[in-house]
Design an enzyme around this catalytic site. Structure first.
Site, mmCIF file in Angstrom:
data_model
loop_
_atom_site.group_PDB
_atom_site.id
_atom_site.type_symbol
_atom_site.label_atom_id
_atom_site.label_comp_id
_atom_site.label_asym_id
_atom_site.label_seq_id
_atom_site.Cartn_x
_atom_site.Cartn_y
_atom_site.Cartn_z
ATOM 1 N N ASP A 1 -35.149 61.393 4.096
ATOM 2 C CA ASP A 1 -35.177 60.248 3.952
ATOM 3 C C ASP A 1 -35.850 59.600 5.428
ATOM 4 O O ASP A 1 -35.873 58.406 5.962
ATOM 5 C CB ASP A 1 -34.587 58.658 3.117
ATOM 6 C CG ASP A 1 -35.551 57.932 3.186
ATOM 7 O OD1 ASP A 1 -35.333 56.918 2.213
ATOM 8 O OD2 ASP A 1 -37.327 57.931 2.917
ATOM 9 N N ASP B 1 -36.878 55.631 -5.053
ATOM 10 C CA ASP B 1 -35.438 54.561 -4.521
ATOM 11 C C ASP B 1 -35.099 53.998 -5.525
ATOM 12 O O ASP B 1 -34.005 54.144 -6.056
ATOM 13 C CB ASP B 1 -35.655 52.945 -3.594
ATOM 14 C CG ASP B 1 -36.820 53.286 -2.254
ATOM 15 O OD1 ASP B 1 -37.544 52.421 -2.218
ATOM 16 O OD2 ASP B 1 -36.194 54.836 -1.720
#
Lengths: 240, 483
Positions: B269, B403
């Site tokens: 990420d 997330d």
């Protein structure tokens, strides 16, 4: 039956803090953030204390050793929270919609104390509560049937004490009053030391003095936050 | 699918594609964003904006992040006003993210503790061929690493595929994929979930009722996620499907692989969002060039995003005056797994397409795109009617669904071991990580990956609490010593 015990113990320990949270903290986002930050601070302090306890292998069964360090490190982190909050006070004002947020100096002390206390209480009681839901009961073969209730009562005491301690601590640091700081650290040691007697189930000897200390600390905190007997009467009578 | 970015005031008619309901509005915000970014006050960090506008970069200026003092100066007044607005809305938005993240975690933790099915390992994903059955720790470690590398490469591949599709404007494929994956989540996985829940609580239910309930649930979900619906409902569905995916990950990944995957995904990420050649950044810049709409299915938003083409349509249930401006967002997301379609600007979101393999009873493949992206956008009403600045604008906060998923995987996995102290510690650590990420967002004012800080904190506190704090806390609780 165990479910009833679970609910009663959890509400006994967390009812008052939950009410305090709902009434004073839940509607203001900055306070929620401070509370979680304080909870994190307590978590860090507990982590450090556990490391100390874990590292000294021979003394692991003597909890008094671990307890002393835990209290010291907690107070250090309480001081750390004080410094952090005083430094970022102006910033908090900016990000908050409530522009009165910095006016009462003890507001942040209260919120961070509640955060500290809630995390401390949660760590102390949550596993015990989870076990209390299970099918067994204490006191039949071994142990005392008052285990859960006394744990819950002491947890409530510690949560509230932590809240008041933060208020007194912060106000003591603000006014440079050593008595307050000594009171906070001293009473923390006193209450934790008393709880060492719990293993022998002298509950009367541990819970009663702890609650007396709680009341005394509450009065002290009230005075530190600027309350007087008169203002208390006013609040109670006007009902606001 | 029509490219609404090209026509300025395209009205939403029956010909507008379902997902094409968002309009990009880049310029006014960019100037404001630049102005605000240039202002470097000497206040402390926490005074920075939380709900700040992210930088929008136009095409050809991808590298030019700090354009220097602009000659146009619409006046300090507006600047201060805008900045004040942003400062004012800071903490509220943090809470607006805390609540859904907490809810998602609560659902996952509650499910793991009460429904045994999700803690039992019977079959594994096709992506994780090494099943960690050896008793040696070393073998398990390399199994876990190998599995996570395989998963990561699949994700990277899918991200690249997505970028290719996106650049070639194959919107139909992307949209189709998106719809297919939400269909599968909302129907198939919810059915499995409700089946296991009924089984765990020993509740009998006839198929007719079940079909009725599932049909309504699924169709409502599709409508509310992909089209319009009450905001709370959309948020609730998004939270639920994020929780479902987290449960899938917890169930179908071997033990050590789960932790390895979490770590590896956070690093991915970070890399994908922040490096100049990162796939997600490329995705975002392309989206910015085209002023593409976002796919609402993959992002949790705290405000309403409506099609704002026609004046008077802007009724937002959240404070209403602003039509969401969808600018380019720097996508901080990571793309996971097979061929998930992300929204046009790679906002990151989660998209899962399950395909049951023929032959083996329950070997499934998870395809998903990772979100891990957080941005805040300034909502402004779209011209023509009112002028761009509107003091009543409701600023929304967005977080990618991935997330949610990975946070919940961490906390759910922690809770699956039975120790509540660990669960609580991971929970607080993740929330603090989220707080810090938002703080950084306020400082840097560009899209940031939401996973790394939270997952790092979560992992540190998980391992630390499990190994060191748990014995201490247990010893204290057993003796009723209160510190």
């Amino acid at each position: 039956m165990t479910l009833a015990e679970f609910f009663s113990c959890s509400l006994l320990a967390f009812g008052a803090p939950l009410a305090m949270f709902a009434l004073t903290i839940a509607n203001d986002p900055v306070r929620i953030i401070i509370m979680i930050a304080a909870a994190f601070g307590w978590l860090l302090s507990f982590l450090v204390s556990s490391l100390v306890w874990y590292a000294v292998v021979p003394l692991r069964s003597h909890l008094a050793f671990g307890m002393v360090f835990a209290v010291i490190i907690q107070e250090v982190f309480r001081y750390g929270m004080y410094r952090l909050l005083r430094k970022t006070e102006a910033g908090l004002k900016e990000i908050s919609e409530n522009h009165d947020i910095g006016t009462n100096k003890m507001e942040m002390a209260y919120v961070s104390g509640l955060g500290f206390g809630t995390m401390s209480g949660a760590f102390a009681l949550v596993n015990v509560l989870a076990d209390s839901v299970g099918p067994g009961t204490l006191g039949l073969y071994n142990g005392t049937e008052f285990f859960f209730v006394t744990s819950a009562a002491m947890t409530l005491c510690m949560i509230l004490l932590n809240t008041f301690w933060s208020i007194i601590f912060f106000s003591g640091l603000d006014e440079k009053s050593h008595i307050k700081i000594v009171w906070v650290v001293g009473s923390h040691f006193f209450v934790s030391g008393l709880s060492l007697l719990n293993r022998n189930q002298f509950y009367a000897a541990t819970i009663l003095p702890s609650y007396i200390v709680l009341v005394a600390t509450a009065v002290m905190a009230f005075k530190s936050a600027g309350g007087t007997g008169k203002s208390l009467m006013q609040t109670l009578s006007s009902g606001s | 699918m029509s490219d609404t970015g090209s026509d300025s005031e395209a009205s939403a008619t029956e010909h507008t594609a379902l997902m094409d309901g968002h309009i990009a509005e880049a310029r006014p915000d960019r100037e404001i964003a630049e102005r605000i970014a240039r202002k470097r006050k000497s206040k402390s960090e926490s005074q920075r904006n939380y709900g700040s506008v992210e930088r929008r970069e136009e095409s050809g200026q991808g590298d030019n992040r700090d354009p220097g003092p602009s000659s146009s100066n619409p006046g300090v007044q507006m600047e201060t006003q805008v900045e004040e607005l942003e400062l004012k809305y800071g903490a509220r938005h943090v809470i607006k993210l805390f609540v859904p993240v907490t809810l998602c975690m609560l659902v996952v933790v509650a499910t793991i503790s009460s429904i045994n099915f999700y803690s039992v390992k019977d079959v594994y994903l096709a992506y994780t061929p090494f099943h960690e059955e050896s008793p040696y720790a070393v073998t398990k470690v390399w199994n876990a690493l190998a599995n996570s590398m395989i998963l990561l490469s699949v994700i990277a591949l899918m991200t690249v595929l997505l970028i290719v599709l996106y650049k070639k404007r194959c919107y139909k494929i992307i949209h189709g994929w998106l719809i297919l994956s939400s269909l599968m989540l909302l129907f198939l996985f919810s059915y499995l979930y409700i089946e296991e829940a009924l089984r765990a609580y020993n509740i009998p239910m006839d198929y007719i009722t079940l079909v009725f309930v599932m049909w309504n649930f699924g169709v409502m979900g599709m409508i509310v996620i992909h089209w319009k619906g009450p905001l709370r409902m959309q948020q609730a569905y998004l939270i639920f499907i994020a929780a479902l995916m987290a449960l899938v990950f917890i169930k179908y990944l071997p033990e050590w692989t789960t932790w390895a995957v979490l770590a590896v995904i956070s690093i991915w990420d970070l890399v994908a969002v922040l490096t100049p050649k990162g796939p997600l950044r490329i995705l975002v810049e392309t989206a910015q060039e085209r002023n593409e709409p976002i796919f609402p299915a993959l992002i949790y938003s705290s405000t309403v995003m409506y099609c704002m083409a026609a004046p008077g349509v802007a009724v937002g249930s959240a404070g209403g005056s602003g039509a969401p401006v969808q600018g380019a967002q720097a996508a901080g997301g990571e793309n996971r797994g097979g061929g998930g379609g992300t929204e046009g600007d790679g906002e990151g979101g989660f998209d899962a397409a399950w395909r049951a393999r023929g032959g083996s009873p329950r070997r499934l493949r998870v395809d998903s795109t990772a979100p891990a992206h957080y941005t805040t956008r300034l909502d402004r009403p779209r011209p023509p009617p009112p002028p761009p600045t509107d003091a009543e604008d409701e600023k929304g906060v967005k977080l990618g669904l991935g997330d949610f998923i990975f946070y919940s995987v961490l906390v759910g996995k922690a809770s699956s071991y039975g120790d509540w102290n660990t669960t609580l510690a991971c929970f607080v650590a993740i929330l603090i990580g989220l707080c810090l990420t938002l703080l950084l967002l306020a400082i840097f004012k560009k899209a940031l990956p939401a996973l790394p800080i939270s997952i790092t904190f979560g992992l540190i506190f998980y391992f630390a609490t499990r190994c060191v704090v748990k014995p201490f806390a247990d010893a204290l609780a057993a003796e009723q010593v209160f510190i």
